[in-house]
Design a protein around this motif. Structure first.
Motif, PDB file in Angstrom:
ATOM      1  N   UNK A  68       2.597  -6.459   2.909  1.00 39.81           N
ATOM      2  CA  UNK A  68       4.002  -6.164   1.496  1.00 39.81           C
ATOM      3  C   UNK A  68       3.437  -5.522   0.502  1.00 39.81           C
ATOM      4  N   UNK A  69       3.772  -4.510  -0.496  1.00 40.76           N
ATOM      5  CA  UNK A  69       3.524  -4.624  -1.406  1.00 40.76           C
ATOM      6  C   UNK A  69       4.399  -3.414  -2.238  1.00 40.76           C
ATOM      7  N   UNK A  70       5.009  -4.028  -3.394  1.00 41.89           N
ATOM      8  CA  UNK A  70       5.937  -2.537  -4.608  1.00 41.89           C
ATOM      9  C   UNK A  70       6.952  -2.507  -3.620  1.00 41.89           C
ATOM     10  N   UNK A  71       7.797  -3.738  -2.874  1.00 45.32           N
ATOM     11  CA  UNK A  71       8.748  -3.574  -2.553  1.00 45.32           C
ATOM     12  C   UNK A  71       8.343  -3.150  -0.867  1.00 45.32           C
ATOM     13  N   UNK A  72       7.224  -2.624  -0.145  1.00 47.26           N
ATOM     14  CA  UNK A  72       6.907  -2.224   1.110  1.00 47.26           C
ATOM     15  C   UNK A  72       6.236  -3.088   1.603  1.00 47.26           C
ATOM     16  N   UNK A  73       7.232  -2.403   3.137  1.00 39.13           N
ATOM     17  CA  UNK A  73       6.390  -2.975   4.826  1.00 39.13           C
ATOM     18  C   UNK A  73       5.665  -2.696   4.763  1.00 39.13           C
ATOM     19  N   UNK A  74       4.483  -3.242   5.455  1.00 38.26           N
ATOM     20  CA  UNK A  74       3.471  -1.818   6.361  1.00 38.26           C
ATOM     21  C   UNK A  74       3.528  -2.757   7.808  1.00 38.26           C
ATOM     22  N   UNK A  75       4.311  -2.493   8.435  1.00 40.18           N
ATOM     23  CA  UNK A  75       4.226  -3.634   9.947  1.00 40.18           C
ATOM     24  C   UNK A  75       3.542  -2.776  10.946  1.00 40.18           C
ATOM     25  N   UNK A  76       2.115  -3.846  11.486  1.00 44.63           N
ATOM     26  CA  UNK A  76       1.137  -3.297  11.899  1.00 44.63           C
ATOM     27  C   UNK A  76       1.516  -2.989  13.344  1.00 44.63           C
ATOM     28  N   UNK A  77       2.691  -4.135  13.806  1.00 45.86           N
ATOM     29  CA  UNK A  77       2.698  -4.427  15.316  1.00 45.86           C
ATOM     30  C   UNK A  77       3.477  -3.407  15.626  1.00 45.86           C
ATOM     31  N   UNK A  78       5.192  -3.579  14.553  1.00 45.23           N
ATOM     32  CA  UNK A  78       5.506  -1.899  15.065  1.00 45.23           C
ATOM     33  C   UNK A  78       5.301  -0.255  15.128  1.00 45.23           C
ATOM     34  N   UNK A  79       3.525  -0.776  14.036  1.00 42.61           N
ATOM     35  CA  UNK A  79       3.335   1.027  13.471  1.00 42.61           C
ATOM     36  C   UNK A  79       3.843   1.378  13.312  1.00 42.61           C
ATOM     37  N   UNK A  80       4.798   0.388  11.699  1.00 42.34           N
ATOM     38  CA  UNK A  80       6.338   1.333  10.329  1.00 42.34           C
ATOM     39  C   UNK A  80       6.062   1.391   9.050  1.00 42.34           C
ATOM     40  N   UNK A  81       6.352   1.797   9.082  1.00 42.04           N
ATOM     41  CA  UNK A  81       6.815   1.532   7.316  1.00 42.04           C
ATOM     42  C   UNK A  81       8.234   1.268   6.528  1.00 42.04           C
ATOM     43  N   UNK A  82       8.662   0.267   6.009  1.00 41.86           N
ATOM     44  CA  UNK A  82       9.775   0.036   5.865  1.00 41.86           C
ATOM     45  C   UNK A  82       9.292   0.269   3.912  1.00 41.86           C
ATOM     46  N   UNK A  83      10.662   1.236   3.366  1.00 42.71           N
ATOM     47  CA  UNK A  83      10.370   1.066   1.649  1.00 42.71           C
ATOM     48  C   UNK A  83      11.695   0.175   1.774  1.00 42.71           C
ATOM     49  N   UNK A  84      10.823  -0.098   0.340  1.00 38.13           N
ATOM     50  CA  UNK A  84      12.216  -0.766  -0.950  1.00 38.13           C
ATOM     51  C   UNK A  84      13.903  -0.292  -0.429  1.00 38.13           C
ATOM     52  N   UNK A  85      14.407   0.183  -0.068  1.00 39.89           N
ATOM     53  CA  UNK A  85      15.242   0.513  -0.302  1.00 39.89           C
ATOM     54  C   UNK A  85      16.129   0.656   0.988  1.00 39.89           C
ATOM     55  N   UNK A  86      14.717   0.027   2.674  1.00 35.99           N
ATOM     56  CA  UNK A  86      15.218   0.219   3.080  1.00 35.99           C
ATOM     57  C   UNK A  86      15.310   1.036   4.655  1.00 35.99           C
ATOM     58  N   UNK A  87      14.816   2.073   3.686  1.00 37.59           N
ATOM     59  CA  UNK A  87      14.352   3.844   4.914  1.00 37.59           C
ATOM     60  C   UNK A  87      12.847   3.366   5.892  1.00 37.59           C
ATOM     61  N   UNK A  88      12.940   3.723   6.898  1.00 36.31           N
ATOM     62  CA  UNK A  88      11.365   4.181   7.452  1.00 36.31           C
ATOM     63  C   UNK A  88      11.302   5.205   8.054  1.00 36.31           C
ATOM     64  N   UNK A  89      10.563   5.903   6.492  1.00 33.98           N
ATOM     65  CA  UNK A  89       9.691   7.547   6.504  1.00 33.98           C
ATOM     66  C   UNK A  89       8.493   7.627   7.655  1.00 33.98           C
ATOM     67  N   UNK A  90       8.752   8.253   8.306  1.00 36.66           N
ATOM     68  CA  UNK A  90       7.842   9.042   9.843  1.00 36.66           C
ATOM     69  C   UNK A  90       5.952   8.969   9.222  1.00 36.66           C
TER      70      UNK A  90
END
Length: 255
Positions: A149-171
């Motif tokens: 977790x950093x600056x409102x972002x979540x880097x999920x290692x299990x799902x291999x995904x990034x969640x932005x503070x706005x709730x978006x998931x950029x590829x």
């Protein structure tokens, strides 16, 4: 790579030179990959849009379209697609442009068939975690994220995904994900280009000069409010880069 792994990797070769295409298909077949071939840009777009392979090996000099433009088109059609440019264009600027528009790797002609197979294997390994694997064990009602977790972002290692503070998931491409993971695992620490290349590339797929700069530029577009004045991934002149943020981690094992 075991034979079953290779058989699951489908490779589409986009090459108008029949001799080169046959050579590439032969070495991929010998390596255990499921390879197919088209010779036109339009055929490649049609194939990727209807039945996308895992990896495309693309020649830039096609008779019915520009290979650089086709690279970005194919990645738009299938964002998780792995793409290796195989071209006789050897100028560094050609490599950089190819990476900037979305290629994962760039190999010049003439090429060593063993190196091509090694790079395909390496790219497939980097792509594999992005494919969800069904589990025979039902998930628990409550699970703990294995994430940074950093600056409102979540880097999920299990799902291999990034969640932005706005709730978006950029590829994120496999390389971008590996690069961001390398940074968040080592926050507020200067990392040289060589260190970053060692962290995100396996030994059998050597990176080429300045490719890290290109990947960082692409990653900044997805996490920085202003890429011209980055706050997270900062350049340290004559040294490398630093991830300038407080990072916390939540692990599935409770750490």
């Amino acid at each position: 790579m075991t034979a079953p792994e290779a058989n699951r990797c489908r490779v589409l070769v986009v090459e108008d030179d029949a001799f080169v295409a046959e050579l590439v298909l032969d070495c991929l077949s010998d390596g255990g990959f499921d390879a197919d071939h088209v010779s036109r840009a339009e055929q490649a777009r049609q194939r990727v849009s209807t039945s996308p392979p895992d990896i495309v090996i693309l020649d830039l000099g096609l008779p019915d379209g520009d290979g650089i433009a086709l690279t970005s088109q194919l990645k738009a059609l299938a964002p998780s697609l792995g793409l290796i440019i195989l071209s006789g264009r050897i100028a560094p600027v050609e490599r950089i442009v190819g990476l900037e528009v979305g290629a994962d790797d760039y190999l010049c002609k003439p090429f060593d068939p063993r190196e091509l197979v090694a790079r395909v294997r390496s790219l497939f390994r980097r792509l594999t975690p992005a494919t969800p694997v069904a589990s025979a064990i039902p998930p628990k009602e409550e699970t703990t994220l294995n994430a940074f977790f950093f600056e409102g972002f979540t880097l999920d290692l299990d799902r291999v995904s990034l969640l932005t503070p706005n709730g978006e998931q950029p590829h994120l491409s496999s390389t971008e994900f590996a690069l961001l993971r390398a940074f968040v695992e080592r926050p507020n620490r200067v990392l040289t280009r060589d260190q970053l290349m060692d962290l995100i590339h396996s030994n059998d797929a050597p990176a080429f000069d300045r490719s890290i700069d290109v990947q960082i530029a692409r990653l900044r577009k997805k996490i920085e409010p202003d890429c011209k004045e980055p706050r997270l991934i900062k350049t340290i002149r004559n040294q490398g880069y630093i991830f300038a943020s407080r990072v916390t981690r939540s692990c599935s094992d409770g750490r």
